[in-house]
Design a protein around this motif. Structure first.
Motif, short mmCIF file in Angstrom:
data_model
loop_
_atom_site.label_atom_id
_atom_site.label_comp_id
_atom_site.label_asym_id
_atom_site.label_seq_id
_atom_site.Cartn_x
_atom_site.Cartn_y
_atom_site.Cartn_z
N TRP A 66 0.81 -1.21 0.00
CA TRP A 66 0.00 0.00 0.00
C TRP A 66 0.85 1.27 0.00
CZ3 TRP A 66 -3.99 -2.37 -1.45
CH2 TRP A 66 -4.34 -3.61 -0.91
N ASP A 69 4.99 1.70 -5.14
CA ASP A 69 4.40 1.70 -6.48
C ASP A 69 4.50 0.31 -7.10
OD1 ASP A 69 7.03 1.43 -7.36
OD2 ASP A 69 7.16 3.44 -8.20
N PHE A 70 4.11 0.19 -8.33
CA PHE A 70 4.08 -1.07 -9.07
C PHE A 70 5.46 -1.73 -9.14
CE2 PHE A 70 3.83 -3.21 -13.36
CZ PHE A 70 2.91 -4.17 -13.00
N SER A 83 3.10 4.81 -10.21
CA SER A 83 2.11 3.88 -10.78
C SER A 83 1.65 2.95 -9.66
CB SER A 83 2.71 3.09 -11.94
OG SER A 83 3.93 2.48 -11.55
N TYR A 84 0.52 3.26 -9.08
CA TYR A 84 0.02 2.59 -7.89
C TYR A 84 -0.94 1.49 -8.30
CZ TYR A 84 -1.96 2.28 -3.17
OH TYR A 84 -2.37 1.85 -1.93
N ARG A 85 -0.51 0.23 -8.17
CA ARG A 85 -1.34 -0.92 -8.53
C ARG A 85 -1.20 -2.02 -7.47
NH1 ARG A 85 1.43 -0.78 -14.24
NH2 ARG A 85 0.62 1.22 -14.94
N THR A 88 -2.59 -5.64 -8.26
CA THR A 88 -1.78 -6.39 -9.21
C THR A 88 -0.54 -6.96 -8.52
OG1 THR A 88 -2.53 -4.92 -10.97
CG2 THR A 88 -0.63 -6.28 -11.45
N SER A 165 -1.06 -7.93 -23.20
CA SER A 165 -1.66 -8.04 -21.87
C SER A 165 -1.64 -9.47 -21.34
CB SER A 165 -3.10 -7.54 -21.90
OG SER A 165 -3.15 -6.18 -22.19
N ALA A 173 -2.09 -6.14 -15.00
CA ALA A 173 -2.78 -4.92 -14.57
C ALA A 173 -3.94 -4.62 -15.52
CB ALA A 173 -1.81 -3.75 -14.50
N ASP A 174 -3.71 -4.78 -16.82
CA ASP A 174 -4.77 -4.56 -17.81
C ASP A 174 -5.88 -5.60 -17.67
OD1 ASP A 174 -3.09 -2.58 -18.79
OD2 ASP A 174 -2.28 -3.87 -20.37
N CYS A 177 -7.95 -4.85 -14.64
CA CYS A 177 -8.78 -3.69 -14.93
C CYS A 177 -10.01 -4.11 -15.74
CB CYS A 177 -7.97 -2.64 -15.68
SG CYS A 177 -8.89 -1.17 -16.11
#
Length: 200
Positions: A66, A69-70, A83-85, A88, A165, A173-174, A177
């Protein structure tokens, strides 16, 4: 648009399949088309997002997902891509824990399975988009354009635009989403039906 979809459905040279067969064919073709990538290695961005990312390791506190970033950098750092994921990265961490390390086959299998599930879900989405939001007396969604929605979902499942992807591990991530977007759309359609029954 709705009327043209119905007339298009009657002229399509595609057999009208039962819903379970349509889902099975779409899911199987998605796996068949992209299954060849299951034994690929870590490539390109995978090295930074997976191999060098300390957030995947069991010894790293889960709370770091949390805060980073990625790529595993602290979000407040100047070197962070921002880039917060975290979801993923959490799935990558689960892959790491289940496989017992950095074995790319497990990562690829999850991506292929996600693409197959997403492709099957597009059948419901296309049935709403092409046939309208219509339910039977038990509240189940009726597919009023079964041939057109099957063909559209089939094209979605096998289209080569999804290669990056599905075959690239960081493409998860895609996929996530798309999964949550489709779940949201389908949930909205169900909620809309309940609202209409209650207020109209």
């Amino acid at each position: 648009m709705l009327q043209s979809a119905w007339s298009l459905d009657s002229t399509l040279p595609v057999p009208q399949l039962p819903q379970y067969w349509a889902r099975a064919i779409i899911g199987a073709l998605a796996v068949l088309c992209f299954g060849i990538s299951y034994d690929g290695d870590f490539v390109f961005d995978d090295s930074e997002a997976i191999i060098n990312n300390k957030d995947l390791r069991p010894e790293t506190p889960l709370s770091h997902l949390w805060e980073h970033d990625f790529w595993g950098s602290n979000l407040i750092s100047n070197t962070s891509h921002k880039s917060y994921r975290p979801l993923t990265v959490l799935t990558f961490r689960l892959n790491y824990l289940i496989a017992g390390g950095l074995h790319p086959v497990g990562f690829h299998v999850v991506n292929i399975a996600l693409h197959s599930v997403i492709s099957v879900m597009t059948l419901d989405v296309f049935s709403v988009l092409l046939g309208g939001l219509v339910h039977d007396e038990k509240g189940r969604l009726l597919n009023r354009a079964p041939k057109a929605s099957f063909l559209a979902a089939l094209f979605f499942a096998v289209h080569p635009i999804h290669t990056e992807s599905v075959a690239g591990i960081v493409g998860r991530a895609d996929l996530l989403c798309a999964l949550f977007f489709l779940l949201s759309f389908i949930s909205y359609c169900k909620a809309f039906r309940k609202w209409c029954e209650h207020y109209l």
